[in-house]
Design a protein around this motif. Structure first.
Motif, PDB file in Angstrom:
ATOM      1  N   VAL A 100       2.785  -5.751   0.559  1.00 43.94           N
ATOM      2  CA  VAL A 100       2.516  -4.367   0.987  1.00 43.94           C
ATOM      3  C   VAL A 100       3.623  -3.886   1.916  1.00 43.94           C
ATOM      4  O   VAL A 100       4.132  -2.770   1.791  1.00 43.94           O
ATOM      5  N   ALA A 101       4.067  -4.769   2.818  1.00 52.86           N
ATOM      6  CA  ALA A 101       5.163  -4.401   3.732  1.00 52.86           C
ATOM      7  C   ALA A 101       6.495  -4.343   2.982  1.00 52.86           C
ATOM      8  O   ALA A 101       7.231  -3.361   3.066  1.00 52.86           O
ATOM      9  N   ARG A 102       6.753  -5.386   2.187  1.00 49.89           N
ATOM     10  CA  ARG A 102       8.074  -5.480   1.530  1.00 49.89           C
ATOM     11  C   ARG A 102       8.331  -4.325   0.568  1.00 49.89           C
ATOM     12  O   ARG A 102       9.446  -3.812   0.477  1.00 49.89           O
ATOM     13  N   TYR A 103       7.271  -3.890  -0.131  1.00 56.95           N
ATOM     14  CA  TYR A 103       7.452  -2.834  -1.138  1.00 56.95           C
ATOM     15  C   TYR A 103       6.983  -1.472  -0.644  1.00 56.95           C
ATOM     16  O   TYR A 103       6.848  -0.537  -1.417  1.00 56.95           O
ATOM     17  N   ASN A 104       6.700  -1.430   0.689  1.00 57.22           N
ATOM     18  CA  ASN A 104       6.373  -0.146   1.318  1.00 57.22           C
ATOM     19  C   ASN A 104       5.195   0.541   0.610  1.00 57.22           C
ATOM     20  O   ASN A 104       5.256   1.719   0.234  1.00 57.22           O
ATOM     21  N   ILE A 105       4.129  -0.253   0.387  1.00 62.38           N
ATOM     22  CA  ILE A 105       2.980   0.175  -0.415  1.00 62.38           C
ATOM     23  C   ILE A 105       2.023   1.063   0.397  1.00 62.38           C
ATOM     24  O   ILE A 105       1.710   0.746   1.548  1.00 62.38           O
ATOM     25  N   LEU A 109       7.469  -1.619 -11.739  1.00 59.29           N
ATOM     26  CA  LEU A 109       8.092  -2.883 -11.320  1.00 59.29           C
ATOM     27  C   LEU A 109       7.076  -4.009 -11.481  1.00 59.29           C
ATOM     28  O   LEU A 109       5.902  -3.839 -11.134  1.00 59.29           O
ATOM     29  N   VAL A 110       7.524  -5.148 -12.003  1.00 60.80           N
ATOM     30  CA  VAL A 110       6.667  -6.342 -12.098  1.00 60.80           C
ATOM     31  C   VAL A 110       7.264  -7.430 -11.203  1.00 60.80           C
ATOM     32  O   VAL A 110       8.463  -7.721 -11.288  1.00 60.80           O
ATOM     33  N   ILE A 111       6.430  -7.983 -10.336  1.00 58.95           N
ATOM     34  CA  ILE A 111       6.870  -9.079  -9.446  1.00 58.95           C
ATOM     35  C   ILE A 111       5.931 -10.264  -9.674  1.00 58.95           C
ATOM     36  O   ILE A 111       4.821 -10.085 -10.204  1.00 58.95           O
ATOM     37  N   VAL A 164       3.670  -0.962  -8.686  1.00 51.05           N
ATOM     38  CA  VAL A 164       4.138  -2.350  -8.711  1.00 51.05           C
ATOM     39  C   VAL A 164       2.988  -3.210  -9.229  1.00 51.05           C
ATOM     40  O   VAL A 164       1.844  -3.065  -8.771  1.00 51.05           O
ATOM     41  N   VAL A 165       3.282  -4.072 -10.194  1.00 52.45           N
ATOM     42  CA  VAL A 165       2.262  -5.027 -10.664  1.00 52.45           C
ATOM     43  C   VAL A 165       2.725  -6.424 -10.259  1.00 52.45           C
ATOM     44  O   VAL A 165       3.821  -6.858 -10.630  1.00 52.45           O
TER      45      VAL A 165
END
Ligand code: C2G
Length: 129
Positions: free
Chosen positions: A81-86, A67-69, A32-33
């Motif tokens: 980190v929590a939302r994207y389960n990093i 994925l780019v956010i 994820v970037v």
């Protein structure tokens, strides 16, 4: 699946950026970037050549990026980190130590920057020639 996140402006995409993204992606299976918005960049004292949308499209064309956010604030990293389960946060070592607070949520990795290349240097060199 090992999920990795990194943050940045990524304006005037160059091989230093690509080398960071390649190494970040190699630390997991999904990258994820979080791409700095134009407004956030103003806060960083950066004026981008390309808009957020253009920078997003370029990053999405890079095969290491899944994925780019948007990166809108300094404070969003713990939430992301929590939302994207990093599992792993990665960034260049020009930020060494600045994001150690994330260590209670995920692994934190600072990668050596690629020497002798930066968006600023490109602008200066182009102006000279
Ligand atoms: N980078 C690199 N080598 C270079 C130039 C950049 O490895 N020669 C890395 C940076 O360390 C960073 C990423 O490429 O990890 C993106 O660089 P920038 O777009 O300059 O990002 P920056 O302004 O440092 O934004 O919340 C964190 C900030 O948004 C980071």
């Amino acid at each position: 699946m090992q999920r990795v996140i990194t943050y940045g402006t990524y304006d005037l995409l160059h091989y230093g950026h690509i080398e960071l993204l390649r190494r970040a992606r190699a630390l997991g299976d999904y990258l994820v970037v979080a791409l700095s918005t134009d407004e956030f960049n103003e806060g960083k004292g950066k004026r981008c050549y390309y808009s957020w949308e253009q920078r997003r499209r370029m990053l999405e064309a890079v095969r290491f990026v899944d994925l780019v956010i948007p990166e809108r604030t300094w404070e969003q990293k713990t939430h992301d980190v929590a939302r994207y389960n990093i599992d792993t946060f990665v960034i260049g070592d020009d930020w060494e130590g600045k994001f150690d607070f994330l260590e209670e949520h995920c692994e934190v990795v600072y990668l050596p920057r690629t020497p002798d290349i930066s968006s600023t240097r490109i602008k200066v060199d182009l102006h000279k020639n």
